[in-house]
Design a protein around this motif. Structure first.
Motif, short mmCIF file in Angstrom:
data_model
loop_
_atom_site.label_atom_id
_atom_site.label_comp_id
_atom_site.label_asym_id
_atom_site.label_seq_id
_atom_site.Cartn_x
_atom_site.Cartn_y
_atom_site.Cartn_z
N LEU A 190 22.31 78.04 -56.08
CA LEU A 190 23.21 77.04 -56.64
C LEU A 190 24.04 77.61 -57.77
N VAL A 191 25.35 77.33 -57.74
CA VAL A 191 26.26 77.63 -58.85
C VAL A 191 26.61 76.29 -59.49
N TRP A 192 26.52 76.21 -60.81
CA TRP A 192 26.58 74.91 -61.49
C TRP A 192 27.63 74.91 -62.60
N PHE A 193 28.36 73.79 -62.71
CA PHE A 193 29.33 73.60 -63.79
C PHE A 193 28.80 72.58 -64.77
N ASP A 194 28.77 72.97 -66.06
CA ASP A 194 28.32 72.09 -67.13
C ASP A 194 29.44 71.99 -68.17
N PRO A 195 30.15 70.85 -68.23
CA PRO A 195 31.29 70.74 -69.14
C PRO A 195 30.92 70.75 -70.61
N SER A 196 29.63 70.64 -70.92
CA SER A 196 29.24 70.70 -72.33
C SER A 196 29.24 72.14 -72.86
#
Length: 357
Positions: A205-211
């Protein structure tokens, strides 16, 4: 087989940073890394290219003053080669890619480690927040942060956390990097996208976290910007040659603009010489010129919108936006038609930057 000398890397964080002609930015970037508060051991591995502006000497001085900084050579000067050299020299189980032209927000690393643990992802990235000092660089930064400038990728301003196609810079599990084979050293730009493609193809899994936020400082001159975007476009064209429809549709907008401009010039010449006349000329004019007029109005609107800065910054926007699109599009077409070959980002070579305050 693991790529470093340890069968099982220790628990901790290895920041890896390729460096070439970044004297004006390097110390700020390093300070933002060393200021990260972590409960595990950490190190910063710099992969030093053959700089000509005093960057290497600065890196050596900083490393002499802090045992957490380690240096490796990157004589080829290519980013993926430097990244791989730094990763191979690293000691810890989590790899955090950082850029000498950027600064990590406080708490970035700790938050990223928490997100890795919470999601089980192999790679986590956040938002690239571009910033600038002079009017030109501020104009570029504003367009970097806008969907109109760079096509709306999540890391240019996304707000919803979730699975992603790629990750800006990236906070990666070393075990997964060992599994998929590190960065492809034959790809000079877009190497992160290609790595994340292999990570996803391997079932991770590749994940985007805007924080997660990273401040990025764009190129400081028009010529350097044009060179950067041409090289980036060329390598995206190369990635299209290699991976076809796995590339998003948004990548095809700038080359379409270039083709439209070329057609408009040819149509204009035919009309001026009297070869193209009558109803056919009117119809073709509508098909060709109206989209270009719409694009021109879009550029003007972006320059005039609130938040566009002072008069000089707005004037630069009128030039910067089409420069980004056309340079990228020209590079893309060349990359698709003949391959990127040995195209490099010439904007990184032999530079003289204004120091950050």
């Amino acid at each position: 087989m693991p790529v470093n000398d340890n069968d099982a890397p220790e628990a901790g964080v290895s920041f890896v940073m390729p460096v070439l002609n970044e004297r004006a930015y390097l110390e700020h970037a390093i300070n933002s890394v060393l200021a990260q508060e972590l409960t595990v051991p950490a190190e910063l591995v710099l992969a030093l290219g053959p700089s000509t502006d005093g960057t290497t000497e600065l890196a050596q001085r900083l490393a002499a003053g802090d045992a957490r900084i380690r240096l490796v050579d990157n004589p080829a000067a290519h980013i993926p080669v430097g990244l791989n050299a730094a990763i191979r020299a690293s000691r810890y189980a989590t790899i955090i890619r950082v850029d000498a032209h950027s600064e990590l927000a406080p708490g970035y690393a700790a938050r990223a480690l928490e997100t890795l643990e919470r999601t089980g992802a192999a790679n986590v990235g956040g938002v690239m927040h571009a910033d600038g000092r002079a009017p030109f660089q501020r104009a570029v930064a504003r367009l970097y942060n806008s969907p109109v400038g760079l096509g709306g990728g999540a890391y240019h301003g996304g707000t919803h956390e979730g699975e992603a196609e790629s990750a800006y810079l990236g906070v990666m599990r070393r075990a997964v990097l060992d599994e998929v084979g590190l960065f492809d050293e034959t790809i000079r730009r877009g190497e992160d996208w290609e790595l994340n493609l292999r990570i996803r193809q391997a079932g991770h899994l590749v994940w985007f976290d805007p924080s997660l936020s990273v401040t990025y400082w764009p190129r400081e001159s028009w010529l350097r910007l044009a060179r950067q975007f041409r090289a980036t476009g060329a390598w995206r064209g190369e990635l299209v040659r290699r991976f076809g429809r796995r590339n998003g549709i948004r990548f095809f907008a700038p080359p379409a603009l270039v083709v439209l401009v070329v057609i408009a010039v040819l149509v204009g010449l035919l009309q001026m010489t009297g070869v193209l006349t009558g109803l056919l000329s009117i119809v073709i004019s509508a098909v060709v010129y109206l989209p270009l007029l719409a694009y021109l109005l879009l550029v003007i609107a972006v320059a005039c919108l609130p938040g566009g800065g002072g008069a000089r910054q707005r004037l630069w926007t009128l030039l910067v936006l089409p420069t980004m699109h056309l340079s990228w599009g020209l590079g893309f077409l060349g990359g698709v038609l003949r391959g990127a070959r040995d195209t490099v980002d010439a904007s990184r070579l032999g530079t003289r930057n204004t120091p950050l305050p």
